[in-house]
Design a protein around this motif. Structure first.
Motif, PDB file in Angstrom:
ATOM      1  N   LEU A  68       0.836  -1.205   0.000  1.00 52.46           N
ATOM      2  CA  LEU A  68       0.000   0.000   0.000  1.00 52.46           C
ATOM      3  C   LEU A  68       0.871   1.257   0.000  1.00 52.46           C
ATOM      4  N   ALA A  69       1.904   1.261   0.852  1.00 53.07           N
ATOM      5  CA  ALA A  69       2.793   2.423   0.927  1.00 53.07           C
ATOM      6  C   ALA A  69       3.532   2.620  -0.393  1.00 53.07           C
ATOM      7  N   GLU A  70       3.944   1.531  -1.004  1.00 50.87           N
ATOM      8  CA  GLU A  70       4.670   1.632  -2.271  1.00 50.87           C
ATOM      9  C   GLU A  70       3.785   2.229  -3.357  1.00 50.87           C
ATOM     10  N   ASN A  71       2.527   1.803  -3.411  1.00 52.55           N
ATOM     11  CA  ASN A  71       1.596   2.357  -4.399  1.00 52.55           C
ATOM     12  C   ASN A  71       1.398   3.850  -4.175  1.00 52.55           C
ATOM     13  N   ARG A  72       1.269   4.243  -2.889  1.00 54.09           N
ATOM     14  CA  ARG A  72       1.049   5.651  -2.572  1.00 54.09           C
ATOM     15  C   ARG A  72       2.268   6.492  -2.969  1.00 54.09           C
ATOM     16  N   LEU A  73       3.446   6.009  -2.639  1.00 54.31           N
ATOM     17  CA  LEU A  73       4.658   6.767  -2.946  1.00 54.31           C
ATOM     18  C   LEU A  73       4.937   6.811  -4.449  1.00 54.31           C
ATOM     19  N   ARG A  74       4.578   5.756  -5.155  1.00 51.51           N
ATOM     20  CA  ARG A  74       4.777   5.764  -6.610  1.00 51.51           C
ATOM     21  C   ARG A  74       3.888   6.817  -7.267  1.00 51.51           C
ATOM     22  N   ARG A  75       2.678   6.969  -6.751  1.00 52.09           N
ATOM     23  CA  ARG A  75       1.793   8.009  -7.282  1.00 52.09           C
ATOM     24  C   ARG A  75       2.391   9.392  -7.036  1.00 52.09           C
ATOM     25  N   GLU A  76       2.939   9.581  -5.837  1.00 47.17           N
ATOM     26  CA  GLU A  76       3.555  10.868  -5.535  1.00 47.17           C
ATOM     27  C   GLU A  76       4.772  11.098  -6.425  1.00 47.17           C
ATOM     28  N   GLU A  77       5.575  10.068  -6.601  1.00 48.08           N
ATOM     29  CA  GLU A  77       6.774  10.195  -7.434  1.00 48.08           C
ATOM     30  C   GLU A  77       6.396  10.566  -8.866  1.00 48.08           C
ATOM     31  N   ASP A 129      -5.212   9.128  -4.425  1.00 43.72           N
ATOM     32  CA  ASP A 129      -4.735   7.749  -4.510  1.00 43.72           C
ATOM     33  C   ASP A 129      -5.878   6.824  -4.874  1.00 43.72           C
ATOM     34  N   GLU A 130      -5.631   5.515  -4.807  1.00 48.57           N
ATOM     35  CA  GLU A 130      -6.635   4.540  -5.216  1.00 48.57           C
ATOM     36  C   GLU A 130      -7.850   4.506  -4.303  1.00 48.57           C
ATOM     37  N   PHE A 131      -7.736   5.123  -3.119  1.00 49.49           N
ATOM     38  CA  PHE A 131      -8.868   5.179  -2.193  1.00 49.49           C
ATOM     39  C   PHE A 131      -9.589   6.520  -2.248  1.00 49.49           C
ATOM     40  N   GLY A 132      -9.216   7.376  -3.200  1.00 50.62           N
ATOM     41  CA  GLY A 132      -9.853   8.668  -3.335  1.00 50.62           C
ATOM     42  C   GLY A 132      -9.385   9.698  -2.331  1.00 50.62           C
ATOM     43  N   GLN A 133      -8.226   9.479  -1.698  1.00 47.72           N
ATOM     44  CA  GLN A 133      -7.695  10.424  -0.720  1.00 47.72           C
ATOM     45  C   GLN A 133      -6.642  11.314  -1.371  1.00 47.72           C
ATOM     46  N   ILE A 167       5.474  -0.731   8.868  1.00 47.58           N
ATOM     47  CA  ILE A 167       5.939  -1.747   7.923  1.00 47.58           C
ATOM     48  C   ILE A 167       6.831  -2.781   8.603  1.00 47.58           C
ATOM     49  N   GLY A 168       6.965  -2.702   9.922  1.00 52.56           N
ATOM     50  CA  GLY A 168       7.780  -3.655  10.667  1.00 52.56           C
ATOM     51  C   GLY A 168       7.698  -3.335  12.141  1.00 52.56           C
ATOM     52  N   ASP A 169       8.246  -4.212  12.958  1.00 54.99           N
ATOM     53  CA  ASP A 169       8.268  -3.951  14.394  1.00 54.99           C
ATOM     54  C   ASP A 169       9.039  -2.660  14.666  1.00 54.99           C
ATOM     55  N   SER A 170       8.312  -1.657  15.157  1.00 55.75           N
ATOM     56  CA  SER A 170       8.896  -0.337  15.463  1.00 55.75           C
ATOM     57  C   SER A 170       9.479   0.339  14.230  1.00 55.75           C
ATOM     58  N   VAL A 171       8.970   0.000  13.040  1.00 51.10           N
ATOM     59  CA  VAL A 171       9.442   0.611  11.795  1.00 51.10           C
ATOM     60  C   VAL A 171       8.248   1.251  11.085  1.00 51.10           C
ATOM     61  N   LYS A 172       8.373   2.546  10.781  1.00 49.18           N
ATOM     62  CA  LYS A 172       7.323   3.270  10.073  1.00 49.18           C
ATOM     63  C   LYS A 172       7.933   4.008   8.889  1.00 49.18           C
ATOM     64  N   VAL A 173       7.096   4.291   7.907  1.00 51.49           N
ATOM     65  CA  VAL A 173       7.532   5.074   6.762  1.00 51.49           C
ATOM     66  C   VAL A 173       6.456   6.107   6.449  1.00 51.49           C
ATOM     67  N   GLU A 174       6.887   7.325   6.074  1.00 51.31           N
ATOM     68  CA  GLU A 174       5.939   8.372   5.715  1.00 51.31           C
ATOM     69  C   GLU A 174       5.380   8.088   4.324  1.00 51.31           C
ATOM     70  N   LEU A 175       4.064   8.293   4.190  1.00 49.48           N
ATOM     71  CA  LEU A 175       3.390   7.969   2.937  1.00 49.48           C
ATOM     72  C   LEU A 175       3.292   9.150   1.991  1.00 49.48           C
ATOM     73  N   ASN A 176       3.548  10.341   2.462  1.00 54.19           N
ATOM     74  CA  ASN A 176       3.322  11.516   1.623  1.00 54.19           C
ATOM     75  C   ASN A 176       4.189  12.685   2.072  1.00 54.19           C
ATOM     76  N   HIS A 177       4.307  13.659   1.188  1.00 55.82           N
ATOM     77  CA  HIS A 177       4.814  14.976   1.540  1.00 55.82           C
ATOM     78  C   HIS A 177       3.620  15.925   1.464  1.00 55.82           C
ATOM     79  N   SER A 178       3.496  16.793   2.416  1.00 55.02           N
ATOM     80  CA  SER A 178       2.346  17.692   2.427  1.00 55.02           C
ATOM     81  C   SER A 178       2.426  18.671   1.267  1.00 55.02           C
ATOM     82  N   GLY A 179       1.258  19.129   0.836  1.00 51.75           N
ATOM     83  CA  GLY A 179       1.222  20.129  -0.227  1.00 51.75           C
ATOM     84  C   GLY A 179       1.888  21.420   0.183  1.00 51.75           C
ATOM     85  N   GLU A 180       1.856  21.714   1.478  1.00 55.90           N
ATOM     86  CA  GLU A 180       2.524  22.905   1.991  1.00 55.90           C
ATOM     87  C   GLU A 180       4.023  22.836   1.708  1.00 55.90           C
TER      88      GLU A 180
END
Length: 421
Positions: A68-77, A129-133, A167-180
């Motif tokens: 899910l995160a990869e799809n979101r980041l690919r759209r941003e890229e 994204d694919e969820f309309g967000q 995405i893992g035990d105590s591992v997180k990744v940001e899904l987006n950069h804000s428009g700001e």
């Protein structure tokens, strides 16, 4: 000890039943390939198997999150790549428009093309994204983050939030950069102010431009919203002198440099810093008497306008196309616009690079999960899966024992003293 016929028969029947049950269990294990099918088969192993399966299910969920995160980041890229391309197209358009030989019809066509690029970039800024967000809305994902206000300016309605995915035990990744951040934080190539040139029409060999206008001493910076650098002649006027001097005024049009009317005039030297009110201004080019440069800032906290908005840059380019920019003021402004477009393209590139770093983290975590899955599967298999070679031998032994028991029971059951009378 006397053993009755009933006890003898019952004992042999129990033995046959146990052997039959054992054979059925072994057949079931060979059919399923599992040594431990239920906790009672091996309570200790069953507990370990359960723990391993729970870890494997957790890794499966992490892998789902990674996808899910990869799809979101690919759209941003993709959006950021398009932003880079649009920036380059606008720069080429402005260079084409800077040709004084173009006609008004050609200028109008270029303006129409620029408006198309602005609308294209606005669509990217409001992409979902694919969820309309909304991708670039921060935490505000249910509506378009960029809209037009009553004055026709594009404004940001989201926030500065960056959503995260585990995405893992105590591992997180940001899904987006804000428009700001993406569309509102382009590094200002002039430093802490935007520039408005008010130059005379006299021709000059070296075009005037503000190289930088930066706050060097925040402690003494007066946070003026506007500074004006005026270029003046000798006072009293000397017709034979060609030397150019400068003075700086605050937002109330008061002269703050020179600090006193009795102080000597300040000679303008291109590239020499002008220090005033905690601010350092570097002007290049051939300034003429009567020229003035206005430094503006929309920031109210005393830090200066070190960031500019993407749509502000494009709007400035559009305004340049709407006027005759083939004069000293317009040419100086064109230099600023091209520098801002370069800064804009570089900003998109840096954000896209950061997106790529996040995607690399996803790939690394995916590899970690793959290796852990292999390890856990091997450990689980060692406890749960059946050793067919061993199981086949044990089953053969059980069947031999069962057949021997059945044969012996049949023969002994037929024995009676009456057969010998």
């Amino acid at each position: 000890m006397r053993i009755s016929s009933f006890q003898f028969i019952q004992r042999n029947l129990d033995n046959i039943s146990a052997r039959t049950s054992q054979a059925n269990t072994q057949l079931g294990q060979m059919s399923s390939g599992k040594r431990v099918e239920k906790p009672s088969d091996d309570p200790v192993s069953a507990n370990g198997i359960l723990n391993y399966k729970q870890e494997l299910r957790k890794i499966d969920q992490y892998n789902t999150n990674i996808n899910l995160a990869e799809n979101r980041l690919r759209r941003e890229e993709t959006g950021l790549t398009s932003g880079e391309n649009i920036t380059q197209q606008v720069k080429e358009l402005m260079l084409k428009a800077n040709n004084p030989a173009i006609t008004q019809n050609e200028r109008d066509a270029l303006k129409s093309e620029l408006e198309s690029r602005v609308n294209e970039l606005l669509d990217i800024a409001n992409s979902k994204d694919e969820f309309g967000q909304a991708i670039f809305g921060g935490f505000q994902t249910d509506s378009d983050p960029f809209t037009f206000d009553n004055q026709g300016n594009i404004v940001y309605n989201g926030d500065s939030g960056e959503r995260q995915m585990v995405i893992g035990d105590s591992v997180k990744v940001e899904l987006n950069h804000s428009g700001e951040h993406v569309f509102g934080s382009v590094p200002n190539p002039r430093g802490d102010f935007t520039v408005d040139y008010q130059l005379g029409n006299e021709p000059r060999e070296d075009q005037v431009k503000v190289e930088s206008a930066t706050i060097t001493d925040p402690g003494t910076f007066g946070d003026q919203k506007k500074y004006t650098v005026e270029f003046v002649g000798v006072t009293p006027a000397d017709p034979d002198s060609e030397e150019v001097f400068y003075q700086v005024k605050d937002e109330n049009d008061n002269v703050i440099l020179p600090a006193s009317p009795t102080d000597p005039q300040l000679s303008y030297q291109p590239g020499t810093p002008i220090a005033v009110d905690g601010l350092e201004i570097v002007v290049q080019g051939e300034a003429k008497v009567g020229d003035s440069i206005v430094l503006n800032s929309d920031v109210q906290d005393g830090t200066g306008q070190d960031d500019i908005g993407v749509f502000d840059v494009l709007n400035r380019a559009k305004e340049w196309l709407e006027t005759d920019g083939h004069n000293p003021s317009g040419q100086s402004e064109m230099i600023d616009i091209l520098d801002e477009l370069d800064a804009m393209g570089g900003h998109f590139t840096r954000v896209r690079a950061d997106t790529g770093n996040r995607m690399q983290r996803l790939d690394n975590q995916k590899e970690t999960h793959a290796e852990m899955t292999l390890t856990l599967d091997k450990l689980r298999s060692g406890m749960e899966d059946l050793d067919y070679a061993k199981a086949t031998g044990e089953f053969s032994q059980t069947m031999v024992a069962l057949q021997a028991t059945q044969t012996m029971f049949g023969k002994i059951q037929g024995m009676s003293l009456f057969n010998y009378i």
